[in-house]
Design an enzyme around this catalytic site. Sequence first.
Site, mmCIF file in Angstrom:
data_model
loop_
_atom_site.group_PDB
_atom_site.id
_atom_site.type_symbol
_atom_site.label_atom_id
_atom_site.label_comp_id
_atom_site.label_asym_id
_atom_site.label_seq_id
_atom_site.Cartn_x
_atom_site.Cartn_y
_atom_site.Cartn_z
ATOM 1 N N TRP A 100 0.834 -1.209 0.000
ATOM 2 C CA TRP A 100 0.000 0.000 0.000
ATOM 3 C C TRP A 100 0.863 1.251 0.000
ATOM 4 O O TRP A 100 0.601 2.207 -0.733
ATOM 5 C CB TRP A 100 -0.969 0.004 1.174
ATOM 6 N N ASP A 167 -1.699 7.191 6.083
ATOM 7 C CA ASP A 167 -2.720 6.238 5.665
ATOM 8 C C ASP A 167 -3.028 5.363 6.879
ATOM 9 O O ASP A 167 -2.225 4.529 7.272
ATOM 10 C CB ASP A 167 -2.185 5.393 4.493
ATOM 11 N N LYS A 191 -11.886 -1.559 6.657
ATOM 12 C CA LYS A 191 -11.094 -2.404 7.545
ATOM 13 C C LYS A 191 -11.626 -2.318 8.966
ATOM 14 O O LYS A 191 -11.890 -3.321 9.585
ATOM 15 C CB LYS A 191 -9.613 -2.001 7.519
HETATM 16 C C1 LIG Z 1 -6.824 -1.860 2.220
HETATM 17 C C2 LIG Z 1 -5.833 -0.794 2.285
HETATM 18 C C3 LIG Z 1 -5.685 0.154 1.254
HETATM 19 C C4 LIG Z 1 -6.497 0.101 -0.025
HETATM 20 O O1 LIG Z 1 -7.781 0.538 0.220
HETATM 21 P P1 LIG Z 1 -8.873 0.695 -0.936
HETATM 22 O O2 LIG Z 1 -10.017 1.255 -0.160
HETATM 23 O O3 LIG Z 1 -9.132 -0.667 -1.491
HETATM 24 O O4 LIG Z 1 -8.357 1.634 -1.950
HETATM 25 C C5 LIG Z 1 -4.757 1.151 1.417
HETATM 26 N N1 LIG Z 1 -3.995 1.242 2.524
HETATM 27 C C6 LIG Z 1 -4.099 0.350 3.528
HETATM 28 C C7 LIG Z 1 -3.230 0.489 4.722
HETATM 29 C C8 LIG Z 1 -5.025 -0.689 3.439
HETATM 30 O O5 LIG Z 1 -5.130 -1.565 4.443
#
Ligand SMILES: *Cc1c(COP(=O)(O)O)cnc(C)c1O
Length: 366
Positions: A100, A167, A191
């Site tokens: 990511w 993030d 998540k």
């Molecule tokens: C799942 C995840 C993403 C991607 O998220 P999307 O909503 O599918 O774009 C990005 N960063 C982290 C840390 C993630 O766990």
Amino acid sequence: MKYNFGAGPGKLAKEVLEEASKAITNFNNTGLSILEISHRSQYFMDVVDEAESLVRDLLEVPETHDIIFLQGGASTQFAMVPMNLLPPDGFAAYLDTGVWANKAIQEAKRFGEVVVVGSSINANYNFLPRDFKVSSNVAYFHYTSNNTIYGTAFSFTPEVTVPLVCDMSSDIFSRRIDVSKYNLIYAGAQKNAGPAGLTIVIIKKGILGHVKRVIPFIFDYRLHIENKSMYNTPAVYAIYVAMLNFRWLTRKGGVAAIELENNAKAALLYREIDDNPLFVGTARTEDRSRMNVTFTMVTAGLEQEFLNFSRDRYIIGIEGHRSTGGFRVSLYNAVTLQDVEVLVSAMREFSTQKEHEIRYSAMHGG
Ligand SMILES: *Cc1c(COP(=O)(O)O)cnc(C)c1O
């Protein structure tokens, strides 16, 4: 009933799902479905206002920061962040701690110069670089607080003197954070916050509008802030379910209370991994995540057997990511300590059974 340890979209509390399903046919006794009301109606405006104020309370977001609800997932933020914050002739520092983080880096490179200040790619991202230096002339420093695939996490805020961007997709609302330290925080909701389709962004006031570049209106944070997340039709149902989830978390005692539970859940599982001769953790001990616990089997070839063994006990979602193999157990807020106890018992039972089999075949020359 299943014990769901899936990595995302993750488990939500039963109460939340029950309320959410009622609103599909009769939202708040309006005789209307949440799916068929106008996003500009007072009904829905109240939902957004409540969602925002619950996020503000749960994360103690100071008045210096705005909260908006967007679509497009964390992946859209990989692009929106540099579009809005990285000058075309400027630099941004990124920490490469996994797939990511790397996708965020690739996207930022399309808008300016990226300095990767640290990376653990050569160790298949099983640790967090700690000795990195961030020079003071970068527009911001970006990192991923919890690396969902590898099971590593920052339990602290990295000390840098430049604006922080993070993030927090897979650990937002799992532990207390000091929002005032950040210029921007973003998280895909699926998540640990709510359903897929919603992205939460928290932005410090005054940091926007300083970059000379054409930003498509739809990707300009300022328009979403001015329009209180209603610049266009937002993810109505996803926001509603997330709001129910924020109410649930508030009833449970908020982030401080859930953090204690999350610590207990993770401690229980890591203790089993460390004590059980059949399993071994993959992330470096000091960087272990409390949200995604990654481990493998000491004896190769038994993985599928353990997955089947677990499935017979209604345990699902524990396969590792396709890029790492092994196992990944996600312990998001809705996963209970009892759920983890069920998994730990299965691990113990399985290894005892294997031990017997090994002893038996040794005795009988098999
Ligand atoms: C799942 C995840 C993403 C991607 O998220 P999307 O909503 O599918 O774009 C990005 N960063 C982290 C840390 C993630 O766990």
